[in-house]
Design a protein around this motif. Sequence first.
Motif, PDB file in Angstrom:
ATOM      1  N   CYS A   1      40.428  61.635  -4.617  1.00 53.98           N
ATOM      2  CA  CYS A   1      38.994  61.624  -4.890  1.00 53.98           C
ATOM      3  C   CYS A   1      38.474  63.043  -5.177  1.00 53.98           C
ATOM      4  O   CYS A   1      37.616  63.230  -6.043  1.00 53.98           O
ATOM      5  CB  CYS A   1      38.237  61.008  -3.720  1.00 53.98           C
ATOM      6  N   ALA A   2      38.993  64.022  -4.469  1.00 55.16           N
ATOM      7  CA  ALA A   2      38.509  65.398  -4.648  1.00 55.16           C
ATOM      8  C   ALA A   2      38.692  65.876  -6.092  1.00 55.16           C
ATOM      9  O   ALA A   2      37.945  66.739  -6.559  1.00 55.16           O
ATOM     10  CB  ALA A   2      39.226  66.333  -3.687  1.00 55.16           C
ATOM     11  N   GLY A   3      39.659  65.286  -6.807  1.00 49.15           N
ATOM     12  CA  GLY A   3      39.904  65.691  -8.187  1.00 49.15           C
ATOM     13  C   GLY A   3      39.332  64.718  -9.206  1.00 49.15           C
ATOM     14  O   GLY A   3      39.648  64.811 -10.397  1.00 49.15           O
ATOM     15  N   CYS A   4      38.495  63.807  -8.744  1.00 50.77           N
ATOM     16  CA  CYS A   4      37.948  62.753  -9.617  1.00 50.77           C
ATOM     17  C   CYS A   4      36.543  63.144 -10.092  1.00 50.77           C
ATOM     18  O   CYS A   4      35.756  63.695  -9.325  1.00 50.77           O
ATOM     19  CB  CYS A   4      37.894  61.442  -8.829  1.00 50.77           C
ATOM     20  N   ARG A   5      36.247  62.806 -11.320  1.00 46.88           N
ATOM     21  CA  ARG A   5      34.933  63.177 -11.888  1.00 46.88           C
ATOM     22  C   ARG A   5      33.763  62.462 -11.217  1.00 46.88           C
ATOM     23  O   ARG A   5      32.631  62.901 -11.325  1.00 46.88           O
ATOM     24  CB  ARG A   5      34.903  62.951 -13.398  1.00 46.88           C
ATOM     25  N   PHE A   6      34.036  61.368 -10.516  1.00 49.15           N
ATOM     26  CA  PHE A   6      32.957  60.626  -9.860  1.00 49.15           C
ATOM     27  C   PHE A   6      32.672  61.131  -8.444  1.00 49.15           C
ATOM     28  O   PHE A   6      31.733  60.695  -7.800  1.00 49.15           O
ATOM     29  CB  PHE A   6      33.294  59.135  -9.814  1.00 49.15           C
ATOM     30  N   TYR A   7      33.519  62.035  -7.959  1.00 49.18           N
ATOM     31  CA  TYR A   7      33.365  62.563  -6.593  1.00 49.18           C
ATOM     32  C   TYR A   7      32.389  63.725  -6.607  1.00 49.18           C
ATOM     33  O   TYR A   7      32.535  64.661  -7.390  1.00 49.18           O
ATOM     34  CB  TYR A   7      34.726  63.023  -6.066  1.00 49.18           C
ATOM     35  N   LYS A   8      31.373  63.663  -5.732  1.00 43.75           N
ATOM     36  CA  LYS A   8      30.328  64.686  -5.705  1.00 43.75           C
ATOM     37  C   LYS A   8      30.307  65.460  -4.392  1.00 43.75           C
ATOM     38  O   LYS A   8      29.302  66.081  -4.050  1.00 43.75           O
ATOM     39  CB  LYS A   8      28.949  64.042  -5.950  1.00 43.75           C
ATOM     40  N   GLY A   9      31.404  65.394  -3.645  1.00 43.28           N
ATOM     41  CA  GLY A   9      31.466  66.117  -2.378  1.00 43.28           C
ATOM     42  C   GLY A   9      31.676  67.610  -2.590  1.00 43.28           C
ATOM     43  O   GLY A   9      32.186  68.035  -3.618  1.00 43.28           O
ATOM     44  N   ALA A  10      31.261  68.370  -1.589  1.00 42.62           N
ATOM     45  CA  ALA A  10      31.448  69.816  -1.634  1.00 42.62           C
ATOM     46  C   ALA A  10      32.917  70.143  -1.381  1.00 42.62           C
ATOM     47  O   ALA A  10      33.595  69.432  -0.637  1.00 42.62           O
ATOM     48  CB  ALA A  10      30.567  70.478  -0.591  1.00 42.62           C
ATOM     49  N   ALA A  11      33.403  71.209  -2.001  1.00 49.23           N
ATOM     50  CA  ALA A  11      34.785  71.634  -1.809  1.00 49.23           C
ATOM     51  C   ALA A  11      35.034  71.901  -0.330  1.00 49.23           C
ATOM     52  O   ALA A  11      34.216  72.527   0.342  1.00 49.23           O
ATOM     53  CB  ALA A  11      35.058  72.884  -2.631  1.00 49.23           C
ATOM     54  N   GLY A  12      36.145  71.395   0.169  1.00 41.46           N
ATOM     55  CA  GLY A  12      36.498  71.626   1.562  1.00 41.46           C
ATOM     56  C   GLY A  12      35.968  70.575   2.526  1.00 41.46           C
ATOM     57  O   GLY A  12      36.426  70.503   3.667  1.00 41.46           O
ATOM     58  N   GLU A  13      35.037  69.743   2.083  1.00 40.76           N
ATOM     59  CA  GLU A  13      34.518  68.685   2.946  1.00 40.76           C
ATOM     60  C   GLU A  13      35.482  67.500   2.931  1.00 40.76           C
ATOM     61  O   GLU A  13      36.119  67.220   1.918  1.00 40.76           O
ATOM     62  CB  GLU A  13      33.138  68.211   2.456  1.00 40.76           C
ATOM     63  N   THR A  14      35.587  66.795   4.051  1.00 45.28           N
ATOM     64  CA  THR A  14      36.493  65.648   4.151  1.00 45.28           C
ATOM     65  C   THR A  14      35.917  64.415   3.473  1.00 45.28           C
ATOM     66  O   THR A  14      36.653  63.607   2.913  1.00 45.28           O
ATOM     67  CB  THR A  14      36.782  65.320   5.634  1.00 45.28           C
ATOM     68  N   TRP A  15      34.585  64.269   3.503  1.00 45.30           N
ATOM     69  CA  TRP A  15      33.921  63.097   2.929  1.00 45.30           C
ATOM     70  C   TRP A  15      32.893  63.555   1.916  1.00 45.30           C
ATOM     71  O   TRP A  15      32.244  64.601   2.105  1.00 45.30           O
ATOM     72  CB  TRP A  15      33.226  62.276   4.011  1.00 45.30           C
ATOM     73  N   GLY A  16      32.730  62.771   0.847  1.00 46.67           N
ATOM     74  CA  GLY A  16      31.732  63.116  -0.148  1.00 46.67           C
ATOM     75  C   GLY A  16      31.270  61.887  -0.910  1.00 46.67           C
ATOM     76  O   GLY A  16      31.960  60.855  -0.933  1.00 46.67           O
ATOM     77  N   PRO A  17      30.100  61.969  -1.530  1.00 48.34           N
ATOM     78  CA  PRO A  17      29.565  60.830  -2.276  1.00 48.34           C
ATOM     79  C   PRO A  17      30.393  60.525  -3.523  1.00 48.34           C
ATOM     80  O   PRO A  17      30.891  61.428  -4.192  1.00 48.34           O
ATOM     81  CB  PRO A  17      28.161  61.294  -2.687  1.00 48.34           C
TER      82      PRO A  17
END
Length: 104
Positions: A66-82
Motif C-alpha cells: 500500500c505504501a507504494g500505491c497511488r491510492f495510499y495517502k498515508g504519511a511516510a513512516g506511518e503504519t496506517w494511512g487513508p
Amino acid sequence: MSKQISSGRRRLLQGVLALIPIGAFAQSPGKRVEESEPQAQGLGYKRDASKADKAKFKNFRPGETCAGCRFYKGAAGETWGPCEIFGNRLVNANGWCSAWMKKT
Ligand code: SF4
C-alpha cells in the motif's frame, strides 16, 4: 455575555448527541479497513502483502505494498494511512489489494 452553557441548551445538546447513530462513527474515514469486509474480500485486501492470495490475484508482484500505491495517502513512516479506494479509511502501509497501482 456568559460563557457557560445554560441548562436548557445543555439538555438540547445532549438530546441531539443521543440521536446520532453509532454507525455514523463506524464509517468515519479514520476507521481501519477489515479484511473480512465485502469490499476488502472482493479486492483481496490483506494487511500484510505477503499474505495476498497470489493464486486468485495474479496481478500481485512481490514488493508491492500500500505504501507504494497511488491510492495510499498515508504519511511516510506511518503504519496506517487513508486509501482512496476504501473511502479514505485506513489500510496498512504493508498491505496490498488487487487495485494496486504504482505511485507516480
Ligand atoms: Fe492498498 Fe492501493 Fe489497495 Fe488501497 S488500493 S488497499 S493503498 S493496494
